[in-house]
Write an enzyme that holds these catalytic residues in place. Structure first.
Site, PDB file in Angstrom:
ATOM      1  N   SER A 139      -6.178 -11.249 -52.122  1.00 20.50           N
ATOM      2  CA  SER A 139      -4.793 -11.098 -51.671  1.00 20.50           C
ATOM      3  C   SER A 139      -4.319  -9.719 -52.114  1.00 20.50           C
ATOM      4  CB  SER A 139      -3.939 -12.179 -52.346  1.00 20.50           C
ATOM      5  OG  SER A 139      -2.566 -11.902 -52.201  1.00 20.50           O
ATOM      6  N   TYR A 152      -0.792 -16.968 -60.016  1.00 17.65           N
ATOM      7  CA  TYR A 152      -1.442 -16.519 -58.773  1.00 17.65           C
ATOM      8  C   TYR A 152      -2.061 -15.131 -58.960  1.00 17.65           C
ATOM      9  CZ  TYR A 152      -2.193 -15.936 -53.735  1.00 17.65           C
ATOM     10  OH  TYR A 152      -2.756 -15.752 -52.500  1.00 17.65           O
TER      11      TYR A 152
HETATM   12  N1  LIG Z   1      -1.100 -17.242 -46.428  1.00 19.99           N
HETATM   13  C1  LIG Z   1      -0.907 -16.083 -47.079  1.00 19.99           C
HETATM   14  O1  LIG Z   1       0.170 -15.475 -47.002  1.00 19.99           O
HETATM   15  C2  LIG Z   1      -2.035 -15.486 -47.879  1.00 19.99           C
HETATM   16  C3  LIG Z   1      -1.943 -14.125 -48.235  1.00 19.99           C
HETATM   17  C4  LIG Z   1      -2.976 -13.550 -48.970  1.00 19.99           C
HETATM   18  C5  LIG Z   1      -4.055 -14.318 -49.359  1.00 19.99           C
HETATM   19  N2  LIG Z   1      -4.102 -15.633 -49.020  1.00 19.99           N
HETATM   20  C6  LIG Z   1      -5.272 -16.394 -49.470  1.00 19.99           C
HETATM   21  O2  LIG Z   1      -5.951 -16.898 -48.356  1.00 19.99           O
HETATM   22  C7  LIG Z   1      -6.661 -18.070 -48.724  1.00 19.99           C
HETATM   23  C8  LIG Z   1      -6.419 -19.143 -47.669  1.00 19.99           C
HETATM   24  O3  LIG Z   1      -5.037 -19.455 -47.650  1.00 19.99           O
HETATM   25  P1  LIG Z   1      -4.320 -19.947 -46.318  1.00 19.99           P
HETATM   26  O4  LIG Z   1      -3.195 -19.038 -46.078  1.00 19.99           O
HETATM   27  O5  LIG Z   1      -5.326 -20.196 -45.281  1.00 19.99           O
HETATM   28  O6  LIG Z   1      -3.694 -21.325 -46.876  1.00 19.99           O
HETATM   29  P2  LIG Z   1      -3.742 -22.821 -46.290  1.00 19.99           P
HETATM   30  O7  LIG Z   1      -3.451 -22.813 -44.844  1.00 19.99           O
HETATM   31  O8  LIG Z   1      -2.866 -23.599 -47.205  1.00 19.99           O
HETATM   32  O9  LIG Z   1      -5.271 -23.255 -46.513  1.00 19.99           O
HETATM   33  C9  LIG Z   1      -5.749 -23.465 -47.811  1.00 19.99           C
HETATM   34  C10 LIG Z   1      -7.081 -24.153 -47.713  1.00 19.99           C
HETATM   35  O10 LIG Z   1      -7.600 -24.352 -49.032  1.00 19.99           O
HETATM   36  C11 LIG Z   1      -7.976 -25.716 -49.167  1.00 19.99           C
HETATM   37  N3  LIG Z   1      -7.866 -26.141 -50.551  1.00 19.99           N
HETATM   38  C12 LIG Z   1      -6.837 -25.976 -51.399  1.00 19.99           C
HETATM   39  N4  LIG Z   1      -7.113 -26.552 -52.579  1.00 19.99           N
HETATM   40  C13 LIG Z   1      -8.358 -27.069 -52.480  1.00 19.99           C
HETATM   41  C14 LIG Z   1      -9.191 -27.818 -53.351  1.00 19.99           C
HETATM   42  N5  LIG Z   1      -8.826 -28.139 -54.605  1.00 19.99           N
HETATM   43  N6  LIG Z   1     -10.403 -28.201 -52.900  1.00 19.99           N
HETATM   44  C15 LIG Z   1     -10.793 -27.896 -51.635  1.00 19.99           C
HETATM   45  N7  LIG Z   1     -10.041 -27.219 -50.776  1.00 19.99           N
HETATM   46  C16 LIG Z   1      -8.835 -26.812 -51.186  1.00 19.99           C
HETATM   47  C17 LIG Z   1      -7.044 -26.484 -48.248  1.00 19.99           C
HETATM   48  O11 LIG Z   1      -7.604 -27.754 -47.965  1.00 19.99           O
HETATM   49  P3  LIG Z   1      -6.721 -28.987 -47.350  1.00 19.99           P
HETATM   50  O12 LIG Z   1      -5.794 -28.393 -46.329  1.00 19.99           O
HETATM   51  O13 LIG Z   1      -7.781 -29.864 -46.750  1.00 19.99           O
HETATM   52  O14 LIG Z   1      -6.006 -29.609 -48.495  1.00 19.99           O
HETATM   53  C18 LIG Z   1      -7.016 -25.536 -47.054  1.00 19.99           C
HETATM   54  O15 LIG Z   1      -8.149 -25.707 -46.249  1.00 19.99           O
HETATM   55  C19 LIG Z   1      -6.169 -18.465 -50.119  1.00 19.99           C
HETATM   56  O16 LIG Z   1      -7.159 -18.098 -51.050  1.00 19.99           O
HETATM   57  C20 LIG Z   1      -4.920 -17.612 -50.301  1.00 19.99           C
HETATM   58  O17 LIG Z   1      -4.707 -17.281 -51.664  1.00 19.99           O
HETATM   59  C21 LIG Z   1      -3.140 -16.245 -48.277  1.00 19.99           C
END
Ligand SMILES: NC(=O)c1ccc[n+]([C@@H]2O[C@H](COP(=O)([O-])OP(=O)(O)OC[C@H]3O[C@@H](n4cnc5c(N)ncnc54)[C@H](OP(=O)(O)O)[C@@H]3O)[C@@H](O)[C@H]2O)c1
Length: 236
Positions: A139, A152
């Site tokens: 991130s 975070y």
């Molecule tokens: N969205 C943003 O603004 C943003 C910005 C920068 C970086 N990121 C990074 O991008 C990555 C993906 O985030 P996203 O935006 O795609 O969020 P998201 O839509 O909430 O997806 C998160 C994913 O992680 C899974 N997950 C969470 N906890 C878990 C656990 N204990 N065991 C197995 N799976 C788990 C969730 O599974 P379930 O849905 O099945 O529970 C889901 O598939 C993260 O590492 C986040 O830090 C996000």
């Protein structure tokens, strides 16, 4: 020459939602076999039906449980023996000042965003004896601290450090490790990131596009880190 991905074997954490699901879609479209995991059974089932096909395997895995991670990798070894691609996308966002965060919040964040990624990288190494590709989703918070970001930021700074050291550990074994550092992405990531006008944010597909570009690079080229941000800022 760009790498042909058809037939390659990929594991994607967090493939049941957001960025991981978008990456899974692109991998499947490129003819890659995809094993993905998520934490919520209904999300895993839904993602399986979105990704479709007989070359997709969804598993419910709580990545905070390192035994469950080991079992998920054992399933993949039984199917494939080797592994070409690992994408660590799973993550949680819990925000609050140091005084407001509980130790459970801290552990949940560090275990999901950092320890699980380490455990998956560790499992992947022996499955990549002739090389492979690992993409960790960090991130902009991997480099920029902000108020309320103690847990975070710690997890994402740590993930970047892990990725850079991992790259150096296995460069000679042709394991290419990349880290993608997105800014705000329009997903269900955290309550803080939802509501209001989200049209200015990156889409999960934008991040997936970058991941695919990294994976397709000629094997002489290692894209170690990419920062990406929305072109526009949040509306005031
Ligand atoms: N969205 C943003 O603004 C943003 C910005 C920068 C970086 N990121 C990074 O991008 C990555 C993906 O985030 P996203 O935006 O795609 O969020 P998201 O839509 O909430 O997806 C998160 C994913 O992680 C899974 N997950 C969470 N906890 C878990 C656990 N204990 N065991 C197995 N799976 C788990 C969730 O599974 P379930 O849905 O099945 O529970 C889901 O598939 C993260 O590492 C986040 O830090 C996000």
């Amino acid at each position: 020459m760009l790498q042909e991905l058809t037939g390659k074997r990929a594991m994607v954490t967090g493939g049941s939602g957001g960025i991981g699901l978008a990456v899974g879609r692109r991998l499947v479209a490129a003819g890659v076999q995809v094993a993905f995991c998520g934490r919520t059974p209904a999300h895993v089932r839904e993602a399986e039906s979105i990704l479709g096909g007989d070359k997709v395997w969804g598993s419910v895995v709580d990545l905070r449980d390192t035994n469950a991670i080991a079992a998920w990798f054992a399933e993949s070894r039984a199917r494939w023996a080797g592994l070409d691609i690992l994408v660590n996308s799973a993550g949680v966002g819990i925000f609050g000042s140091v005084g407001a965060l509980s130790l459970d919040d801290w552990r949940l964040t560090l275990e999901t965003n950092l320890t699980a990624a380490f455990a998956c990288c560790r499992e992947a190494v022996p499955m990549m004896p002739d090389g492979g590709m690992v993409v960790n989703i960090g991130s902009l918070a991997s480099r920029n601290a902000f108020a309320g970001g103690a847990a975070y930021n710690a997890s994402k700074f740590g993930l970047l450090g892990l990725s850079e050291a991992f790259l150096l550990d296995y460069r000679a074994q042709d394991i290419r490790v990349s880290t993608v550092l997105p800014g705000s992405v329009d997903t269900a990531f955290s309550p803080r990131s939802q509501g209001g006008d989200t049209s200015w944010k990156l889409a999960a597909e934008d991040v997936a596009e970058v991941v695919m570009t990294i994976l397709r690079m000629p094997d002489r080229a290692l894209v170690s880190c990419v920062e990406m941000r929305p072109s526009r800022t949040a509306p005031k």
